[in-house]
Write an enzyme that holds these catalytic residues in place. Structure first.
Site, PDB file in Angstrom:
ATOM      1  N   GLY A 211     -40.126 124.853 -46.642  1.00  0.00           N
ATOM      2  CA  GLY A 211     -40.875 125.882 -45.931  1.00  0.00           C
ATOM      3  C   GLY A 211     -42.385 125.802 -46.017  1.00  0.00           C
TER       4      GLY A 211
ATOM      5  N   ASN B 103     -44.272 124.527 -43.715  1.00  0.00           N
ATOM      6  CA  ASN B 103     -44.761 124.911 -42.377  1.00  0.00           C
ATOM      7  C   ASN B 103     -44.652 126.415 -42.163  1.00  0.00           C
ATOM      8  OD1 ASN B 103     -45.708 122.568 -40.670  1.00  0.00           O
ATOM      9  ND2 ASN B 103     -43.805 121.735 -41.522  1.00  0.00           N
TER      10      ASN B 103
ATOM     11  N   ARG C  95     -20.663 125.302 -33.522  1.00  0.00           N
ATOM     12  CA  ARG C  95     -22.117 125.519 -33.399  1.00  0.00           C
ATOM     13  C   ARG C  95     -22.440 126.777 -32.619  1.00  0.00           C
ATOM     14  NH1 ARG C  95     -25.375 121.228 -35.018  1.00  0.00           N
ATOM     15  NH2 ARG C  95     -24.158 119.352 -35.342  1.00  0.00           N
TER      16      ARG C  95
ATOM     17  N   MET D 269     -32.786 122.314 -39.791  1.00  0.00           N
ATOM     18  CA  MET D 269     -32.037 121.065 -39.710  1.00  0.00           C
ATOM     19  C   MET D 269     -30.703 121.202 -38.969  1.00  0.00           C
ATOM     20  SD  MET D 269     -34.236 119.172 -41.048  1.00  0.00           S
ATOM     21  CE  MET D 269     -33.455 117.598 -41.344  1.00  0.00           C
TER      22      MET D 269
ATOM     23  N   ASN E  67     -40.747 123.507 -31.723  1.00  0.00           N
ATOM     24  CA  ASN E  67     -40.308 122.736 -32.886  1.00  0.00           C
ATOM     25  C   ASN E  67     -41.491 121.911 -33.370  1.00  0.00           C
ATOM     26  OD1 ASN E  67     -38.471 121.383 -34.725  1.00  0.00           O
ATOM     27  ND2 ASN E  67     -38.520 119.619 -33.327  1.00  0.00           N
TER      28      ASN E  67
ATOM     29  N   HIS F 176     -42.339 118.331 -35.267  1.00  0.00           N
ATOM     30  CA  HIS F 176     -41.709 117.059 -35.638  1.00  0.00           C
ATOM     31  C   HIS F 176     -42.782 116.122 -36.198  1.00  0.00           C
ATOM     32  CE1 HIS F 176     -38.853 113.802 -35.602  1.00  0.00           C
ATOM     33  NE2 HIS F 176     -39.782 113.042 -35.037  1.00  0.00           N
TER      34      HIS F 176
ATOM     35  N   ASP G 253     -35.496 116.480 -30.418  1.00  0.00           N
ATOM     36  CA  ASP G 253     -36.953 116.308 -30.489  1.00  0.00           C
ATOM     37  C   ASP G 253     -37.558 115.983 -29.119  1.00  0.00           C
ATOM     38  OD1 ASP G 253     -36.973 116.806 -33.267  1.00  0.00           O
ATOM     39  OD2 ASP G 253     -36.359 114.752 -33.657  1.00  0.00           O
TER      40      ASP G 253
ATOM     41  N   ALA H 261     -51.450 117.529 -41.411  1.00  0.00           N
ATOM     42  CA  ALA H 261     -51.726 117.716 -39.985  1.00  0.00           C
ATOM     43  C   ALA H 261     -50.760 118.744 -39.382  1.00  0.00           C
ATOM     44  CB  ALA H 261     -51.617 116.383 -39.253  1.00  0.00           C
TER      45      ALA H 261
HETATM   46  C1  GRF Z   1     -41.584 118.789 -41.614  1.00  0.00           C
HETATM   47  O1  GRF Z   1     -42.028 117.485 -41.811  1.00  0.00           O
HETATM   48  C2  GRF Z   1     -41.228 119.037 -40.173  1.00  0.00           C
HETATM   49  O2  GRF Z   1     -42.030 118.326 -39.275  1.00  0.00           O
HETATM   50  C3  GRF Z   1     -39.817 118.534 -40.094  1.00  0.00           C
HETATM   51  O3  GRF Z   1     -39.234 118.923 -41.314  1.00  0.00           O
HETATM   52  C4  GRF Z   1     -40.243 119.038 -42.297  1.00  0.00           C
HETATM   53  C5  GRF Z   1     -40.156 120.433 -42.855  1.00  0.00           C
HETATM   54  O4  GRF Z   1     -41.006 120.640 -43.942  1.00  0.00           O
HETATM   55  N1  GRF Z   1     -39.159 119.023 -38.915  1.00  0.00           N
HETATM   56  P1  GRF Z   1     -41.213 122.099 -44.513  1.00  0.00           P
HETATM   57  O5  GRF Z   1     -39.848 122.674 -44.846  1.00  0.00           O
HETATM   58  O6  GRF Z   1     -41.926 122.913 -43.476  1.00  0.00           O
HETATM   59  O7  GRF Z   1     -42.050 121.926 -45.758  1.00  0.00           O
END
Ligand code: GRF
Length: 220
Positions: A14, A16, A67, A92, A109, A111, A147, A175
Site C-alpha cells: 500500500g 501507492n 470472479r 492483484m 490503475n 502499472h 494493463d 515516480a
Molecule cells: C506498484 O508497483 C504498482 O505499480 C503495482 O503494484 C505495486 C504496488 O505497490 N501495480 P504498493 O502496494 O502500492 O506499495
C-alpha cells in the site's frame, strides 16, 4: 468545492495508497479517500488506512465461487461508499468485463512500466532482461485487457547500469508516488477527457527535459 470520492483497492503493502493518503491530507487537494478495500486480509496497506482513519473493507475473494460474484460484492461496497473514482493501487485481481464496463472511465490503475510496453507481472525483471535503458510507470483508465486503457499520466525512469529488480523497482516506485496523486488531481479537476483509446488533458503544459539514458557526457 466537493472533493472527488475515491475508493482505493489494494492487495499488498500500500505505498501507492499512502501517496494518496498524503496528497489528500492537504485540504486544497481536490479528492478524498472514501474507502480503502483489500481482497487480502493480511495486506500491510490496511494498517496505513486505519492509521489515517480511512474506512476500510476487506473483501476476501477466496470464498466466492467465481470472479463476478466477488466483483458484485466489491461493486456494492463501492456504491455504499458513494465512490466516484476507483483507484487500483497494487490490486492483484483481474477484473471481468462486467466490472470494467460498470466502472468504465471511472477506474484507474497504476502499472510500473511505460505501457504499452511490459504489461503484466514481473515487470522489472522483464525490463532488465530486455536491455531497455528507460522504464517508468503509467496511470491509465482500465479496459478489459490486462494493463490496457487510455493513458492519463506517465513518468520515464532510467534503468541504471548494474540495476537489479529491487533497485529498479524502488526508483520506479518513487515516480509512481508522484504520478498517481497527479492523475487523480487532473481527473478531479475535470481536466482529463477519455476520447476513444486516448486521454485528452486540458492545460497539460510541456514536460521539461528529454531523458537520455545513459546520460551523455559533455560534448558527446
Ligand atoms: C506498484 O508497483 C504498482 O505499480 C503495482 O503494484 C505495486 C504496488 O505497490 N501495480 P504498493 O502496494 O502500492 O506499495
Amino acid at each position: 468545492m466537493a472533493r472527488l470520492r475515491l475508493a482505493v483497492l489494494i492487495s499488498g503493502r500500500g505505498t501507492n495508497l499512502q501517496s494518496l493518503i498524503d496528497a489528500c491530507a492537504d485540504t486544497g487537494y481536490p479528492a478524498e479517500i472514501a474507502i480503502a478495500i483489500s481482497n487480502n486480509p493480511d495486506a500491510p496497506g490496511l494498517e496505513r488506512a486505519a492509521r489515517a482513519d480511512i474506512p476500510v473493507r476487506v473483501i476476501d475473494h477466496r470464498p466466492f465461487p467465481d470472479r463476478e460474484t466477488f466483483e458484485r460484492s466489491l461493486d456494492s461496497a463501492l456504491r455504499e461508499a458513494e465512490t466516484e473514482l476507483v483507484c487500483l493501487a497494487g490490486f492483484m485481481r483481474l477484473l471481468t468485463p462486467w466490472f470494467v464496463e460498470r466502472w468504465r472511465d471511472r477506474t484507474i490503475n497504476i502499472h510500473p512500466s511505460l505501457l504499452p510496453a511490459f504489461p503484466g507481472l514481473d515487470t522489472h525483471a522483464r525490463v532488465l532482461a530486455s536491455g531497455a535503458r528507460i522504464s517508468g510507470c503509467t496511470v491509465h483508465f482500465v479496459r478489459a485487457g490486462m494493463d490496457s486503457g487510455p493513458i492519463a499520466v506517465q513518468a520515464a525512469v532510467p534503468v541504471v547500469e548494474g540495476d537489479d529488480e529491487e533497485r529498479l523497482a524502488a526508483r520506479v516506485l518513487e515516480a509512481e508516488h508522484r504520478c498517481l496523486p497527479l492523475a487523480v488531481r487532473l481527473i478531479a479537476e475535470g481536466r482529463v477527457r477519455v476520447a476513444g483509446d486516448r486521454c485528452v488533458i486540458d492545460g497539460a503544459g510541456e514536460p521539461g527535459a528529454t531523458l537520455v539514458s545513459p546520460p551523455p557526457r559533455e560534448g558527446a
